[in-house]
Design a protein around this motif. Structure first.
Motif, mmCIF file in Angstrom:
data_model
loop_
_atom_site.group_PDB
_atom_site.id
_atom_site.type_symbol
_atom_site.label_atom_id
_atom_site.label_comp_id
_atom_site.label_asym_id
_atom_site.label_seq_id
_atom_site.Cartn_x
_atom_site.Cartn_y
_atom_site.Cartn_z
ATOM 1 N N GLY A 1 0.789 -1.230 0.000
ATOM 2 C CA GLY A 1 0.000 0.000 0.000
ATOM 3 C C GLY A 1 0.816 1.273 0.000
ATOM 4 N N ALA A 2 1.931 1.291 0.720
ATOM 5 C CA ALA A 2 2.723 2.523 0.818
ATOM 6 C C ALA A 2 3.240 2.987 -0.545
ATOM 7 C CB ALA A 2 3.862 2.345 1.809
ATOM 8 N N PRO A 3 3.867 2.130 -1.346
ATOM 9 C CA PRO A 3 4.307 2.599 -2.667
ATOM 10 C C PRO A 3 3.140 3.049 -3.557
ATOM 11 C CG PRO A 3 5.426 0.565 -2.112
ATOM 12 C CD PRO A 3 4.365 0.787 -1.072
ATOM 13 N N LEU A 4 2.021 2.360 -3.450
ATOM 14 C CA LEU A 4 0.860 2.766 -4.246
ATOM 15 C C LEU A 4 0.390 4.165 -3.845
ATOM 16 C CD1 LEU A 4 -1.277 -0.510 -4.397
ATOM 17 C CD2 LEU A 4 0.025 0.557 -6.245
ATOM 18 N N LEU A 5 0.345 4.431 -2.565
ATOM 19 C CA LEU A 5 -0.085 5.746 -2.099
ATOM 20 C C LEU A 5 0.935 6.832 -2.441
ATOM 21 C CD1 LEU A 5 -1.563 4.847 1.393
ATOM 22 C CD2 LEU A 5 -2.820 5.508 -0.657
ATOM 23 N N ILE A 6 2.211 6.493 -2.397
ATOM 24 C CA ILE A 6 3.251 7.486 -2.678
ATOM 25 C C ILE A 6 3.272 7.859 -4.160
ATOM 26 C CG2 ILE A 6 5.762 7.816 -2.780
ATOM 27 C CD1 ILE A 6 5.929 6.261 -0.159
ATOM 28 N N PHE A 7 3.182 6.887 -5.045
ATOM 29 C CA PHE A 7 3.363 7.144 -6.469
ATOM 30 C C PHE A 7 2.073 7.364 -7.243
ATOM 31 C CE2 PHE A 7 7.303 4.877 -5.282
ATOM 32 C CZ PHE A 7 8.162 5.925 -5.530
ATOM 33 N N GLU A 8 0.946 7.342 -6.598
ATOM 34 C CA GLU A 8 -0.290 7.666 -7.306
ATOM 35 C C GLU A 8 -0.301 9.170 -7.618
ATOM 36 O OE1 GLU A 8 -3.876 7.010 -5.170
ATOM 37 O OE2 GLU A 8 -3.335 8.308 -3.540
ATOM 38 N N PRO A 9 -1.127 9.625 -8.553
ATOM 39 C CA PRO A 9 -1.126 11.043 -8.945
ATOM 40 C C PRO A 9 -1.346 12.011 -7.781
ATOM 41 C CG PRO A 9 -2.391 9.766 -10.507
ATOM 42 C CD PRO A 9 -2.011 8.830 -9.393
ATOM 43 N N GLU A 10 -2.062 11.620 -6.769
ATOM 44 C CA GLU A 10 -2.295 12.508 -5.630
ATOM 45 C C GLU A 10 -1.248 12.322 -4.531
ATOM 46 O OE1 GLU A 10 -4.604 14.942 -5.309
ATOM 47 O OE2 GLU A 10 -5.085 14.505 -7.390
ATOM 48 N N GLY A 11 -0.210 11.562 -4.803
ATOM 49 C CA GLY A 11 0.815 11.293 -3.795
ATOM 50 C C GLY A 11 2.020 12.197 -3.937
ATOM 51 N N LEU A 12 3.188 11.579 -4.080
ATOM 52 C CA LEU A 12 4.458 12.297 -4.128
ATOM 53 C C LEU A 12 4.553 13.284 -5.297
ATOM 54 C CD1 LEU A 12 7.123 12.494 -2.615
ATOM 55 C CD2 LEU A 12 8.010 10.689 -4.080
ATOM 56 N N PRO A 13 4.139 12.919 -6.512
ATOM 57 C CA PRO A 13 4.211 13.913 -7.601
ATOM 58 C C PRO A 13 3.374 15.160 -7.314
ATOM 59 C CG PRO A 13 3.871 11.728 -8.505
ATOM 60 C CD PRO A 13 3.732 11.610 -7.015
ATOM 61 N N ARG A 14 2.219 14.979 -6.746
ATOM 62 C CA ARG A 14 1.361 16.125 -6.396
ATOM 63 C C ARG A 14 2.032 16.982 -5.326
ATOM 64 N NH1 ARG A 14 -2.253 19.868 -7.468
ATOM 65 N NH2 ARG A 14 -3.838 20.146 -5.894
ATOM 66 N N MET A 15 2.660 16.327 -4.346
ATOM 67 C CA MET A 15 3.337 17.071 -3.293
ATOM 68 C C MET A 15 4.493 17.892 -3.870
ATOM 69 S SD MET A 15 5.260 15.795 0.165
ATOM 70 C CE MET A 15 6.814 15.519 -0.631
ATOM 71 N N ARG A 16 5.237 17.309 -4.812
ATOM 72 C CA ARG A 16 6.354 18.038 -5.427
ATOM 73 C C ARG A 16 5.849 19.241 -6.217
ATOM 74 N NH1 ARG A 16 9.817 12.806 -7.219
ATOM 75 N NH2 ARG A 16 10.833 12.477 -5.203
ATOM 76 N N SER A 17 4.783 19.065 -6.977
ATOM 77 C CA SER A 17 4.260 20.189 -7.756
ATOM 78 C C SER A 17 3.716 21.276 -6.828
ATOM 79 C CB SER A 17 3.192 19.729 -8.740
ATOM 80 O OG SER A 17 2.016 19.335 -8.071
ATOM 81 N N LEU A 18 3.083 20.883 -5.729
ATOM 82 C CA LEU A 18 2.592 21.872 -4.773
ATOM 83 C C LEU A 18 3.745 22.590 -4.077
ATOM 84 C CD1 LEU A 18 -0.441 20.018 -3.167
ATOM 85 C CD2 LEU A 18 -0.498 21.963 -4.727
ATOM 86 N N SER A 19 4.838 21.890 -3.828
ATOM 87 C CA SER A 19 6.009 22.529 -3.222
ATOM 88 C C SER A 19 6.606 23.570 -4.165
ATOM 89 C CB SER A 19 7.071 21.485 -2.875
ATOM 90 O OG SER A 19 6.606 20.630 -1.871
#
Length: 102
Positions: A26-44
């Motif tokens: 579950g953790a990798p799925l949550l991190i790499f889904e569109p609302e996960g890590l990529p979204r956090m980077r774009s918001l940063s």
């Protein structure tokens, strides 16, 4: 099943393994889904841009406040603007206008 089988022992051993397995999947799925890590980077990145824009606007506001304070308190500043931007002169001054050389 063996006679010494106990459901409580099974749950005590299987439950942590099941939670660990779920976390590993579950953790990798949550991190790499569109609302996960990529979204956090774009918001940063967006946050950094907004902060930079805010800092620039704060500097502009400070400059404008200083200009307003100068215009309110210094008659010479008002005269500079009247002369430079508006082309005004005092009543006691004589203005000579020369044509452009040909």
């Amino acid at each position: 099943m063996p006679d010494d089988f106990s459901w409580s022992d099974f749950i005590q051993r299987a439950l942590p393994l099941a939670i660990l397995g779920l976390a590993l999947i579950g953790a990798p799925l949550l991190i790499f889904e569109p609302e996960g890590l990529p979204r956090m980077r774009s918001l940063s990145k967006e946050l950094a841009q907004v902060r930079a824009e805010n800092a620039e606007l704060t500097r502009d506001v400070s400059k404008l406040r200083a200009e307003v304070r100068e215009l309110r308190d210094d008659p010479a500043a008002v005269e500079r603007i009247a002369r430079g931007k508006l082309g005004l002169v005092r009543k006691s001054e004589v203005v000579f206008q020369f044509g452009k050389p040909r």
